[in-house]
Design an enzyme around this catalytic site. Structure first.
Site, PDB file in Angstrom:
ATOM      1  N   TYR A  51       0.831  -1.268  -0.043  1.00 35.96           N
ATOM      2  CA  TYR A  51       0.021  -0.088   0.053  1.00 35.96           C
ATOM      3  C   TYR A  51       0.854   1.053   0.081  1.00 35.96           C
ATOM      4  CZ  TYR A  51      -3.598   3.050   2.004  1.00 35.96           C
ATOM      5  OH  TYR A  51      -4.497   4.095   2.350  1.00 35.96           O
ATOM      6  N   TYR A 205      -9.354  -4.808   9.225  1.00 37.58           N
ATOM      7  CA  TYR A 205      -8.085  -4.335   9.546  1.00 37.58           C
ATOM      8  C   TYR A 205      -8.045  -3.231  10.395  1.00 37.58           C
ATOM      9  CZ  TYR A 205      -3.390  -2.315   9.009  1.00 37.58           C
ATOM     10  OH  TYR A 205      -2.203  -1.765   9.193  1.00 37.58           O
ATOM     11  N   HIS A 206      -8.962  -2.267  10.118  1.00 39.63           N
ATOM     12  CA  HIS A 206      -9.030  -0.826  10.760  1.00 39.63           C
ATOM     13  C   HIS A 206      -9.797  -1.007  12.155  1.00 39.63           C
ATOM     14  CE1 HIS A 206      -9.388  -0.500   6.572  1.00 39.63           C
ATOM     15  NE2 HIS A 206      -8.480   0.269   6.675  1.00 39.63           N
ATOM     16  N   LYS A 555      -9.232  16.856  17.957  1.00 39.65           N
ATOM     17  CA  LYS A 555      -8.659  16.354  16.621  1.00 39.65           C
ATOM     18  C   LYS A 555      -8.725  17.411  15.667  1.00 39.65           C
ATOM     19  CE  LYS A 555      -7.568  12.808  15.297  1.00 39.65           C
ATOM     20  NZ  LYS A 555      -6.206  12.307  15.245  1.00 39.65           N
ATOM     21  N   ASP A 559      -7.876  14.284   9.768  1.00 41.46           N
ATOM     22  CA  ASP A 559      -7.295  13.099  10.126  1.00 41.46           C
ATOM     23  C   ASP A 559      -8.307  12.294  10.984  1.00 41.46           C
ATOM     24  OD1 ASP A 559      -5.663  10.941  11.614  1.00 41.46           O
ATOM     25  OD2 ASP A 559      -4.869  12.516  12.902  1.00 41.46           O
ATOM     26  N   HIS A 561      -7.802   9.138  12.634  1.00 39.05           N
ATOM     27  CA  HIS A 561      -7.381   8.365  13.675  1.00 39.05           C
ATOM     28  C   HIS A 561      -7.425   8.943  15.228  1.00 39.05           C
ATOM     29  CE1 HIS A 561      -5.088   7.269  10.194  1.00 39.05           C
ATOM     30  NE2 HIS A 561      -5.036   5.943  10.472  1.00 39.05           N
TER      31      HIS A 561
HETATM   32  C1  MLC Z   1      -4.826 -17.535  -7.342  1.00 34.78           C
HETATM   33  N1  MLC Z   1      -5.709 -17.756  -8.387  1.00 34.78           N
HETATM   34  C2  MLC Z   1      -5.895 -19.262  -8.296  1.00 34.78           C
HETATM   35  C3  MLC Z   1      -4.804 -19.463  -7.229  1.00 34.78           C
HETATM   36  N2  MLC Z   1      -4.403 -18.537  -6.671  1.00 34.78           N
HETATM   37  N3  MLC Z   1      -6.119 -20.138  -9.169  1.00 34.78           N
HETATM   38  C4  MLC Z   1      -6.043 -21.385  -8.960  1.00 34.78           C
HETATM   39  N4  MLC Z   1      -5.139 -21.944  -7.557  1.00 34.78           N
HETATM   40  C5  MLC Z   1      -4.474 -20.782  -6.930  1.00 34.78           C
HETATM   41  N5  MLC Z   1      -3.552 -21.385  -5.997  1.00 34.78           N
HETATM   42  C6  MLC Z   1      -6.399 -17.155  -9.481  1.00 34.78           C
HETATM   43  C7  MLC Z   1      -7.367 -16.407  -8.857  1.00 34.78           C
HETATM   44  O1  MLC Z   1      -8.777 -17.134  -8.742  1.00 34.78           O
HETATM   45  C8  MLC Z   1      -7.833 -15.194  -9.625  1.00 34.78           C
HETATM   46  O2  MLC Z   1      -8.401 -15.526 -10.861  1.00 34.78           O
HETATM   47  C9  MLC Z   1      -6.314 -14.817  -9.995  1.00 34.78           C
HETATM   48  O3  MLC Z   1      -5.467 -15.888  -9.859  1.00 34.78           O
HETATM   49  C10 MLC Z   1      -5.671 -13.735  -9.004  1.00 34.78           C
HETATM   50  O4  MLC Z   1      -5.511 -14.422  -7.832  1.00 34.78           O
HETATM   51  P1  MLC Z   1      -6.283 -13.627  -6.625  1.00 34.78           P
HETATM   52  O5  MLC Z   1      -6.258 -14.633  -5.455  1.00 34.78           O
HETATM   53  O6  MLC Z   1      -7.683 -13.186  -6.761  1.00 34.78           O
HETATM   54  O7  MLC Z   1      -5.058 -12.598  -6.155  1.00 34.78           O
HETATM   55  P2  MLC Z   1      -5.307 -10.813  -6.270  1.00 34.78           P
HETATM   56  O8  MLC Z   1      -5.777 -10.553  -7.752  1.00 34.78           O
HETATM   57  O9  MLC Z   1      -4.092 -10.300  -5.815  1.00 34.78           O
HETATM   58  O10 MLC Z   1      -6.562 -10.418  -5.497  1.00 34.78           O
HETATM   59  C11 MLC Z   1      -6.597 -10.613  -3.930  1.00 34.78           C
HETATM   60  C12 MLC Z   1      -7.804 -10.050  -3.464  1.00 34.78           C
HETATM   61  C13 MLC Z   1      -8.202  -8.518  -3.964  1.00 34.78           C
HETATM   62  C14 MLC Z   1      -9.020 -10.709  -4.039  1.00 34.78           C
HETATM   63  C15 MLC Z   1      -7.851 -10.153  -2.064  1.00 34.78           C
HETATM   64  O11 MLC Z   1      -9.426  -8.215  -3.558  1.00 34.78           O
HETATM   65  C16 MLC Z   1      -7.014  -7.753  -3.397  1.00 34.78           C
HETATM   66  O12 MLC Z   1      -6.095  -7.601  -4.231  1.00 34.78           O
HETATM   67  N6  MLC Z   1      -7.157  -6.936  -2.344  1.00 34.78           N
HETATM   68  C17 MLC Z   1      -6.011  -6.005  -2.091  1.00 34.78           C
HETATM   69  C18 MLC Z   1      -6.863  -5.123  -0.983  1.00 34.78           C
HETATM   70  C19 MLC Z   1      -5.659  -4.120  -0.618  1.00 34.78           C
HETATM   71  O13 MLC Z   1      -4.606  -4.036  -1.151  1.00 34.78           O
HETATM   72  N7  MLC Z   1      -6.141  -3.263   0.549  1.00 34.78           N
HETATM   73  C20 MLC Z   1      -5.401  -2.208   0.887  1.00 34.78           C
HETATM   74  C21 MLC Z   1      -5.932  -1.771   2.297  1.00 34.78           C
HETATM   75  S1  MLC Z   1      -4.725  -0.735   2.859  1.00 34.78           S
HETATM   76  P3  MLC Z   1      -9.522 -14.641 -11.083  1.00 34.78           P
HETATM   77  O14 MLC Z   1     -10.055 -15.243 -12.303  1.00 34.78           O
HETATM   78  O15 MLC Z   1     -10.875 -14.861  -9.999  1.00 34.78           O
HETATM   79  O16 MLC Z   1      -9.312 -13.240 -11.382  1.00 34.78           O
HETATM   80  C22 MLC Z   1      -5.633   0.327   4.103  1.00 34.78           C
HETATM   81  C23 MLC Z   1      -5.006   1.109   4.978  1.00 34.78           C
HETATM   82  C24 MLC Z   1      -5.796   2.411   5.250  1.00 34.78           C
HETATM   83  O17 MLC Z   1      -7.000   0.114   4.242  1.00 34.78           O
HETATM   84  O18 MLC Z   1      -5.623   3.323   4.899  1.00 34.78           O
HETATM   85  O19 MLC Z   1      -6.515   2.451   6.417  1.00 34.78           O
HETATM   86  N1  5AD Z   2       2.099   4.500   2.461  1.00 32.97           N
HETATM   87  C1  5AD Z   2       2.102   3.229   2.874  1.00 32.97           C
HETATM   88  N2  5AD Z   2       1.700   2.856   3.813  1.00 32.97           N
HETATM   89  C2  5AD Z   2       0.729   3.530   4.491  1.00 32.97           C
HETATM   90  N3  5AD Z   2      -0.074   3.191   5.420  1.00 32.97           N
HETATM   91  C3  5AD Z   2      -0.938   4.277   5.578  1.00 32.97           C
HETATM   92  N4  5AD Z   2      -0.874   5.083   4.689  1.00 32.97           N
HETATM   93  C4  5AD Z   2       0.191   4.636   3.892  1.00 32.97           C
HETATM   94  C5  5AD Z   2       0.926   5.230   2.893  1.00 32.97           C
HETATM   95  N5  5AD Z   2       0.544   6.433   2.259  1.00 32.97           N
HETATM   96  C6  5AD Z   2      -0.026   2.137   6.186  1.00 32.97           C
HETATM   97  C7  5AD Z   2       0.403   2.078   7.938  1.00 32.97           C
HETATM   98  C8  5AD Z   2      -0.949   2.242   8.504  1.00 32.97           C
HETATM   99  C9  5AD Z   2      -1.783   1.530   7.621  1.00 32.97           C
HETATM  100  C10 5AD Z   2      -3.190   1.776   7.752  1.00 32.97           C
HETATM  101  O1  5AD Z   2      -1.420   1.631   6.407  1.00 32.97           O
HETATM  102  O2  5AD Z   2       1.010   0.933   7.987  1.00 32.97           O
HETATM  103  O3  5AD Z   2      -0.854   1.765   9.754  1.00 32.97           O
END
Ligand code: MLC
Ligand code: 5AD
Length: 689
Positions: A51, A205-206, A555, A559, A561
């Site tokens: 991220y 997560y949050h 706050k 932000d 948090h």
């Molecule tokens: C994977 N595939 C497989 C396989 N592994 N097929 C057969 N056997 C295996 N072992 C296939 C899947 O079915 C899919 O196909 C493709 O390969 C991709 O795999 P995936 O498992 O879907 O991976 P991905 O593309 O990386 O997706 C993962 C996910 C997705 C489903 C969890 O939602 C994701 O990437 N989420 C990320 C969320 C994120 O980064 N959030 C950050 C939050 S930070 P097909 O055909 O089904 O596509 C935050 C902090 C803050 O929130 O600010 O507060």
């Molecule tokens: N880049 C990388 N990591 C970040 N986080 C939050 N903002 C960023 C950013 N801009 C991470 C920190 C925090 C979690 C919510 O995501 O780890 O704890």
């Protein structure tokens, strides 16, 4: 409402609980306790998805390209707070926060720069966006379209989980009712036009970051999942199809066994929930998740130790069968990840994937008496909690009343007390402290430069676009909101016409005004864990003043948090201080106005977004000079002196214990209060009474 307790994971387990037979099922078959796929990482390793986002699109684009070149396999965008809350960078309320905690995106032109030279038909992109989900999703779709990639070719994930924003993360814009409509508009649009895109990342997560235990995190996540399914069903959305693209997001804290059990239990519970909704698709029942190691578990002191913590947490994610993983950087308790710390975090995943062989075995803990018992306990905890939530009227009612937030706050208070009493030991924080400092190379965010550049770009955009088209697009969007049509197509049209993110949100808030959730702060019983002499001294100071001490905790800015601020409010109240709390999104004028009425003995600001210098500079220019100002949050050591020069009495960060904070505050308050007592005495003498 009562929160159940989880069976302790300790001692000797001599058998698998009778209720837990699901571990006998093959991996890759329902209920998927042992993993969503048969061969798991043997067939495809988890996606390495760090991220990231800071300053403008150009800087973040360069960072993304470097990460992909180094071997990262997916992208994940962190947006800045103004973008999250739907303010363009040139908005008055945005100034201090532009480009600080993520990248500033004001229009499709910024989104195009963000992905310049990155083929969106090839890389899957996650976007953490909830409040301003409509214009951001539209910017992404239009930027891809202008790159020549049609929506049906896009793979990735939009977080689009608004319920957890009200409960913990706090970047919501509208009221819950209207926001739920927006969520379902995005989900319905994706299911029709973007079959490869995950339309929601239901996030736990949050909750853990805000203070929840892993089991409470899971229970609230599954309760929200149920609320969304119910809502979609009521909207007439075909769950059979949509559920395939609902994914999950969990935190990974330091309770190693619990975390593995939590991920296994999550898969079971989702499969069971979909059965309950009558969904037959095996692929929908396959819970897919992203995991991120815990930010809150990391320490400010000896930051290199955080590499060890992150590695252990990441291993729990891999043992638990995550599909995608973010490993935190070791300097996160101090600043946004530096280049060096980001590199270590990324390479930690390479080491896990290539050197250890831990991904070679599918569900390696399967069949362990302890792990199966723990998984079963998690499942039972969630069921009990779900039952309790239903009795109280369901998630939406508890979100509106703030009760779910209160559960989490209570657990955050308990953790703070446990750390103070050494029932929970954190190396370098409350035990094994050492004065040795690890090398630091903090990332310094050029926020002023970013603000200037974004403002110039906005002015230019407004000069060259067709004003008539902009006006028509905004009117159409507002009319659609009034007549409750799906807002996605209207937002896409507006974004194509170069309407900005802030203008889209303004059109919507004109129809459905901005919302502020109710705040409730739990009382704590900290005094038992505090230095008894100090507690008495606080009481003596109040008696000397002839009234309780009065304090304001605020706050400021965008932000959200507020875990730390609320813990401090509870601490001060327990010390007998009368505390007023100005919640998230307060302005400096709110503080001045409030102080004008109550003449506080001290004011504490809580800022975790990195915007402490601009806010404090402005506050000290406006506030009366005899009011002590304190600040708490994520504040690099290098800024401490600057803050003290501006006029801050004390700076508190994650390394300070509650005792430390209470003692330092006392020393400062006593001086300030004595001046007041003397002034009062002098006035009495002068008046001759
Ligand atoms: C994977 N595939 C497989 C396989 N592994 N097929 C057969 N056997 C295996 N072992 C296939 C899947 O079915 C899919 O196909 C493709 O390969 C991709 O795999 P995936 O498992 O879907 O991976 P991905 O593309 O990386 O997706 C993962 C996910 C997705 C489903 C969890 O939602 C994701 O990437 N989420 C990320 C969320 C994120 O980064 N959030 C950050 C939050 S930070 P097909 O055909 O089904 O596509 C935050 C902090 C803050 O929130 O600010 O507060
Ligand atoms: N880049 C990388 N990591 C970040 N986080 C939050 N903002 C960023 C950013 N801009 C991470 C920190 C925090 C979690 C919510 O995501 O780890 O704890």
């Amino acid at each position: 409402m009562k929160v159940p307790s989880l069976a302790k994971i300790e001692g000797v387990y001599s058998m698998v609980p009778e209720t837990a037979d699901s571990w006998r099922d093959a991996h890759g078959t329902a209920p998927f306790v042992r993993g969503p796929y048969e061969k798991m990482y043997q067939q495809k390793p988890w996606t390495i998805r760090q991220y990231a986002g800071f300053e403008g699109a150009l800087e973040t684009n360069a960072f993304f390209k470097r990460a992909l070149l180094q071997g990262q396999t997916g992208l994940s965008v962190a947006f800045d707070l103004p973008t999250h809350l739907g303010f363009d960078s040139d908005h008055d309320l945005a100034a201090a926060d532009v480009g600080r905690t993520g990248v500033a995106i004001d229009s499709v032109e910024d989104m195009a720069v963000l992905f310049d030279g990155i083929d969106l038909g090839n890389v899957s992109v996650s976007m953490t966006m909830n409040g301003a989900v409509l214009p951001i999703m539209a910017c992404y779709i239009v930027a891809a379209e202008e790159q020549g990639v049609a929506p049906d070719k896009l793979s990735g994930t939009i977080q689009n989980d608004i319920l957890k924003e009200y409960i913990a993360r706090n970047t919501y814009i509208h009221s819950p009712d209207f926001s739920m409509e927006v969520v379902s508009d995005v989900v319905a649009y994706c299911s029709e036009h973007m079959p490869r895109f995950n339309s929601m990342s239901i996030s736990g997560y949050h909750f853990q970051e805000a203070g929840a235990s892993p089991e409470l995190e899971l229970a609230l996540t599954m309760a929200n999942a149920r609320a969304y399914l119910t809502h979609f069903q009521q909207q007439g959305i075909d769950l059979e199809f949509v559920a395939k693209r609902l994914s999950f997001f969990f935190g990974l804290g330091m309770s190693f066994y619990k975390e593995v059990a939590k991920l296994r239990a999550a898969r079971f519970l989702w499969s069971e929930l979909l059965d309950e909704f009558g969904i037959r698709s095996e692929s929908a029942k396959r819970l897919k998740m992203h995991c991120q190691t815990s930010g809150v578990s990391l320490t400010e002191s000896s930051p290199l130790n955080n590499i060890v913590r992150t590695t252990i947490e990441a291993m729990a994610g891999v043992f638990g069968g995550t599909q995608s993983l973010h490993t935190n950087s070791y300097d996160e308790a101090i600043s946004l990840p530096s280049d060096q710390a980001s590199k270590v975090a990324l390479e930690t995943q390479f080491i896990l994937q290539h050197e250890t062989g831990i991904g070679d075995v599918v569900d390696p803990w399967g069949g362990s008496y302890m792990m199966e018992s723990a998984t079963q306990s998690m499942i039972e905890y969630v069921r009990t909690m779900q039952n309790n939530i239903e009795i109280e009227g369901g998630v939406l009612a508890l979100v509106a009343s703030g009760q779910l937030t209160a559960f989490i706050h209570r657990q955050a208070l308990q953790t703070a007390m446990d750390e103070e009493a050494l029932n929970k030991k954190i190396v370098g924080k409350n035990c094994y402290q050492s004065s040795s400092l690890s090398p630091q190379n903090e990332r310094v965010i050029a926020s002023d430069k970013t603000l200037l550049l974004q403002s110039k770009k906005l002015a230019l955009l407004k000069l060259k676009r067709d004003d008539g088209a902009v006006k028509r697009a905004l009117q159409a969007l507002q009319a659609a909101a009034r007549s409750k049509q799906n807002l996605m197509p209207f937002t896409i049209e507006a974004i194509r016409a170069r309407v900005t993110v802030g203008e889209c949100i303004k059109a919507l808030t004109d129809e459905n005004s901005r919302y502020l959730k109710p705040e409730h702060i739990e009382p704590a019983l900290f005094c038992a864990h505090l230095d008894a002499e100090m507690v008495k001294r606080y009481q003596a100071l109040s008696s000397q003043l002839g009234r309780p001490l009065r304090f304001l905790v605020a706050k400021v800015g965008l932000d959200g948090h507020d875990r730390g601020a609320k813990v401090i409010v509870s601490l001060l109240r327990d010390l007998g201080i009368e505390v007023d709390y100005l919640p998230i999104f307060s302005s400096l004028d709110d503080i001045i106005q409030q102080d004008g009425m109550y003449q506080y003995d001290g004011i504490g600001l809580s800022i975790l977004s990195g915007a402490h210098i601009p806010f404090v500079t402005q506050l000290t220019q406006k506030i009366r000079t005899d009011c002590p100002i304190f600040i708490g949050g994520v504040i690099p050591a290098s800024d401490k002196n600057a803050l003290e020069t501006i006029g801050v009495e004390a700076v508190f960060t994650a390394k300070h214990s509650l005792n430390d904070i209470a003692m330092s505050l006392y020393d400062i308050l006593v001086v300030a209060a004595k001046i007041k007592v003397n002034r009062f005495e002098n006035q009495r003498i002068m008046k001759g009474c």
